[in-house]
Structure formats: structure tokens, C-alpha cells
Design a protein around this motif. Structure first.
Motif, PDB file in Angstrom:
ATOM      1  N   THR A  79     172.796  85.882 133.321  1.00 15.54           N
ATOM      2  CA  THR A  79     172.041  87.118 133.554  1.00 15.54           C
ATOM      3  C   THR A  79     170.676  87.075 132.866  1.00 15.54           C
ATOM      4  N   ILE A  80     170.636  86.567 131.631  1.00 13.44           N
ATOM      5  CA  ILE A  80     169.360  86.453 130.897  1.00 13.44           C
ATOM      6  C   ILE A  80     168.425  85.465 131.608  1.00 13.44           C
ATOM      7  N   PHE A  81     168.974  84.330 132.036  1.00 13.06           N
ATOM      8  CA  PHE A  81     168.193  83.335 132.798  1.00 13.06           C
ATOM      9  C   PHE A  81     167.562  83.992 134.033  1.00 13.06           C
ATOM     10  N   ILE A 133     173.927  80.572 139.403  1.00 13.59           N
ATOM     11  CA  ILE A 133     175.046  79.620 139.368  1.00 13.59           C
ATOM     12  C   ILE A 133     175.838  79.771 138.072  1.00 13.59           C
ATOM     13  N   ILE A 134     175.126  79.981 136.950  1.00 19.33           N
ATOM     14  CA  ILE A 134     175.800  80.181 135.653  1.00 19.33           C
ATOM     15  C   ILE A 134     176.606  81.485 135.688  1.00 19.33           C
ATOM     16  N   GLN A 135     176.023  82.544 136.277  1.00 19.91           N
ATOM     17  CA  GLN A 135     176.751  83.813 136.453  1.00 19.91           C
ATOM     18  C   GLN A 135     178.047  83.599 137.244  1.00 19.91           C
ATOM     19  N   SER A 182     183.901  82.757 129.701  1.00 16.71           N
ATOM     20  CA  SER A 182     183.524  83.526 130.887  1.00 16.71           C
ATOM     21  C   SER A 182     182.396  84.501 130.589  1.00 16.71           C
ATOM     22  N   ILE A 183     182.555  85.289 129.520  1.00 18.59           N
ATOM     23  CA  ILE A 183     181.586  86.342 129.216  1.00 18.59           C
ATOM     24  C   ILE A 183     180.253  85.751 128.754  1.00 18.59           C
ATOM     25  N   LEU A 184     180.310  84.651 128.006  1.00 17.79           N
ATOM     26  CA  LEU A 184     179.062  84.011 127.560  1.00 17.79           C
ATOM     27  C   LEU A 184     178.292  83.418 128.747  1.00 17.79           C
ATOM     28  N   LEU A 243     177.928  93.917 129.838  1.00 16.21           N
ATOM     29  CA  LEU A 243     178.449  92.617 129.394  1.00 16.21           C
ATOM     30  C   LEU A 243     178.610  92.579 127.878  1.00 16.21           C
ATOM     31  N   LEU A 244     177.676  93.194 127.153  1.00 14.71           N
ATOM     32  CA  LEU A 244     177.785  93.241 125.678  1.00 14.71           C
ATOM     33  C   LEU A 244     178.991  94.089 125.262  1.00 14.71           C
TER      34      LEU A 244
END
Length: 452
Positions: free
Chosen positions: A78-80, A95-97, A70-72, A163-164
Motif C-alpha cells: 500500500t505504501i509503495f 503485486i505486494i498487496q 500477510s499484514i506487513l 491495516l495499522l
């Protein structure tokens, strides 16, 4: 719990934060309104498709495996999105988020119901209620400030430290709390679930642009309903179903699902309609709109854990029924709004309504899941979380369509005054929400503490 709650907050913040920037992003990426709306629709659609599958995944994989996935996904998405050079990459990031959030929300509830005894769950779910409300409510305000002072990239950048923190905290402190079983994922059920929930969420999400009589809207919605019907029949005939529908044997679970549907239908649409009313009828700037809604949101966040503890102490009816009454009072006042309504009325009514929603939202979920035996928790959680996403998407689509239709009708038949038309449309929408809120008051009278 801190690791799970922070990740959930980021996911829900991201759900609404970008809405305020859609116009600007449309210009930057040279995309029309229908295309850019996919940044919101795609998020809802992913949640609608993936949340139902998490019920079986939580039985197949450990708590830590699910959390790390989930977190990854949230971090990668978010980076994308932050670095997106073109619209397609930004949409992929969204979508990944959403995939990360689709795992996080059911997982958080499952951990609460596994770790906390029944007499302590209200307090824990109260904090989760804070997360569920604070993320979507604070999203537009913070995003508006970032847009005015920095750039749209910062809507995503500000969440990366959170998130980190969540990743490191989870890595150190989160244990495996669920019982892993050897279960197989039925491909047919996954396909039917995807077509069913995806079809309904997509159909209602694009209805605002295409119209309810559009072949696309009617076709996808009908196909979705048929797929869900076949999915339901298939689950009842499987020895180990993907989603155990036996949860519906418990009357308190059905009652809770109905109340959750109405609550999320009204709440998610209000988060969209109320700012639209203030900007279109009262001619208030987007960031100022966010500030006007901030007191109610912050008060709700501050009181959510306390309300949860009161639920543990006094039981469901003592907290949920007064909450539904406060929501109904809020909508009764909002149903009378016009183009000259004083801002203090909006602020105070919003405070009253958010207090009511805070008393209803998490506590209805707690009582709904408390009514199930322990082995049904993953399925019950998947069902309630799916219902929330689907009802939220339907609420926004239906009531925005009503607002638009009433505006157009007013302009065509009464007067060519856009502020009055927006006020008339908003008043109609809030009247519909008031009727649903009164239904919730009536339903709350039948709620009681489960015996098991």
C-alpha cells in the motif's frame, strides 16, 4: 477474527477499487490501455499463483507468523502504491498487496475452521462472506467518491489506518491455532502450480485485448492446463503432497467446488458488466453507478452474519437453495434489460440478487469444507480459494469478451447505436449467467449437511 477480517476487507477492497481509476492512471503514467490493465491483471495473477501454495505454508508456519507476513506485505504494498512516482512502482505495490491477500484469505478460513465448532461456523463464515462481498462491492463506489473529491492516492491512503489497526489487534490478540508440522516445500510442485494457475489466469485475463484465438492466449492457457495436469499427477504420487487432492474423494466437496465456481464466475463478472451496462447503455456517471449498486451491497453486508447463523440453525439446503433461486430470478430480470430500463428496476433486482449471493457464497464454502476431515482443512481451503480467484478471472474475461463481440455484431448488422449495442451485449451476457444460475439451483438440490 477482527484483525483477520479487517485485513481481508482491505485486500479485497483494493482488488476492485483501482478499476474505476485505470483510465485516469493511464493518462497520468502515459501508459496504454493494455499496460494499465496490468494493475488489475497482476493482482489476479499473484492471487492465482500464491493461494495454492498457502495450503502447505499454513502447515509449516504458525498462525502468527503467517498473519504478520500477510499484514506487513499489505502495508508495504500500500505504501509503495501510494508513493509511486512511475507505473512500475505502482504495479510492484499492487503485486505486494496481492501477495498479502493471498496469505490472508486462506489463513482466515483456516482459523475459523480450527477455532469454531461445526455448529457455529456458519455465523463466522457469514461475517467472512460480508468481507468477501463488501470489499469488492464498495471498492468502486468509495474509489469514485475519492477520485471526484481528492486524488487517486487516497484510494490507498484511506486503507493504511485500517491495516495499522489490524496489525496492532493481531499482535495483541491473535493466538497460534494451527498445528505446525515438519513439511518440506517441493520446488517442482511450486513451479508446476505457478505455471499452471498463472498460465490460465494470465491467458484469460489478456484475452479481452488480444482475442481468444491469439497465439499468446491459446499458448499460455494450454501450457497452464498441461502444467496443472502434471501437477495433479505429481501430488498423487508424493508421500506428503504440496496440495492434498484426496479432498476430491468426498462428493460433497466436489459439489461445493462446482457451485463455488459458478457463483464466483457470475459474481465477479457481474461486478464488471453491470457498471459497464449502466455507463454505456444508460449513460450514467461512474460515481452514480456506484451509488445505484450501494443499497444491495449494504443490505447484503448487514444480513450476512444473520444468514450465517440461519445456516447453523436450519442446515445448508434451507438457506442455499432459496439463495440460488433469488440469484436466478435476478439474472432473469437482467437478461431483459435495454437502453431504456428504469433505474428502480436495476436497484431492486440488484438487492434481490445480492441477498441470493449472500445466502449462497459463504454457506457453500462452509458446507464444502465441513465435508472434509480436519487434516484436510488447509488443502481444502487452498483449493477453494484458488478456485474462487481463477473462476473470477475467467468469468470477467469470458463475459467481457462476449459483451464486446455482441456489441460489435450489433453495430455491424443491426444499427449504428452504441447505447442499444451495449444493452444488447449486456442482455446476452446476463442470459449466459442466467443459464449458469439455473444449473446452480439444480446442484443445490443435492446439497446436504456432512455427517462428519
Amino acid at each position: 477474527m477482527a484483525a483477520l477480517f479487517v485485513a481481508g476487507f482491505v485486500g479485497l477492497f483494493s482488488e476492485t477499487a483501482l478499476n474505476i481509476a485505470l483510465g485516469k492512471l493511464g493518462q497520468l503514467f502515459n501508459a496504454d490501455a493494455t499496460t494499465i490493465q496490468w494493475l488489475a491483471t497482476g493482482y489476479f495473477l499473484t492471487l492465482g499463483i500464491l493461494v495454492p501454495v498457502t495450503g502447505i505454508l499454513m502447515q509449516k508456519f504458525t498462525t502468527r507468523q503467517m498473519f504478520m507476513t500477510s499484514i506487513l506485505l499489505l502495508i508495504i504494498g500500500t505504501i509503495f502504491a501510494t508513493a509511486a512516482p512511475v507505473f512500475g512502482v505502482l504495479l510492484a505495490g499492487r503485486i505486494i498487496q496481492a501477495a498479502g491477500l493471498a496469505i490472508n484469505l486462506p489463513l482466515t478460513q483456516n482459523v475459523i475452521f480450527t477455532v469454531f465448532p461445526p455448529n457455529k461456523r456458519g455465523g463466522a463464515m457469514g461475517v467472512m462472506g460480508l468481507v468477501i462481498l463488501a470489499g469488492p462491492a464498495l471498492g468502486p463506489t468509495i474509489a469514485g467518491l475519492l477520485l471526484d473529491t481528492l486524488s487517486w492516492h487516497w484510494i490507498f491512503l484511506v486503507t493504511i489506518p485500517l491495516l495499522l489497526f489490524s496489525f496492532i489487534f493481531g499482535l495483541v490478540y491473535l493466538p497460534n491455532v494451527n498445528e505446525v508440522r515438519k513439511v518440506s516445500i517441493d520446488a517442482g510442485s511450486v513451479i508446476l502450480s505457478t505455471i499452471g494457475f498463472g498460465g490460465i489466469v494470465y491467458g484469460v485475463s489478456v484475452s479481452g485485448d488480444l482475442g481468444w484465438t491469439s497465439p499468446t492466449v491459446m499458448g499460455t492457457t494450454i501450457i497452464g492446463l498441461i502444467a496443472l495436469l502434471i501437477f495433479g499427477i505429481r501430488q498423487t504420487k508424493m508421500e506428503i503432497p504440496m496440495l492434498n487432492l484426496k479432498a476430491f474423494r468426498y462428493p460433497l466437496f466436489i459439489l461445493g467446488m462446482l457451485m463455488s465456481f459458478i457463483t464466483f464466475f457470475n459474481m465477479m463478472s457481474m461486478l464488471v458488466i453491470l457498471p459497464m451496462y449502466m455507463q454505456m447503455a444508460l449513460l450514467i456517471a461512474a460515481f452514480t453507478t456506484g451509488l445505484i449498486l450501494l443499497p444491495g451491497s449494504l443490505l447484503n453486508c448487514a444480513l450476512a452474519p444473520t444468514i450465517g447463523r440461519l445456516f447453523d440453525k436450519f442446515g445448508p439446503k434451507a438457506i442455499i437453495t432459496p439463495g440460488t433461486i433469488l440469484v436466478a430470478i435476478g439474472y432473469a430480470i437482467y437478461s431483459q434489460v435495454g437502453s431504456d430500463t428504469a433505474l428502480w428496476v436495476i436497484v431492486i433486482t440488484h438487492v434481490v440478487m445480492m441477498l441470493g449471493i449472500g445466502a449462497v457464497l459463504a454457506n457453500v464454502q462452509t458446507n464444502t469444507l465441513n465435508s472434509l476431515p480436519k487434516q484436510f482443512y488447509p488443502d481444502g481451503i487452498a483449493l477453494t480459494q484458488t478456485l474462487q480467484q481463477v473462476s473470477g478471472a475467467i468469468g470477467i474475461a469470458v463475459l467481457v469478451s462476449v459483451l464486446s463481440a455482441k456489441q460489435n455484431s450489433y453495430l455491424a448488422t443491426v444499427a449504428n447505436d452504441s447505447t442499444q449495442a451495449a444493452a444488447a451485449g449486456s442482455s446476452t451476457v446476463f442470459t449466459i449467467s442466467l443459464i449458469l444460475a439455473v444449473v446452480n439451483v439444480a446442484l443445490s438440490l443435492f446439497i446436504k449437511k456432512p455427517m462428519n
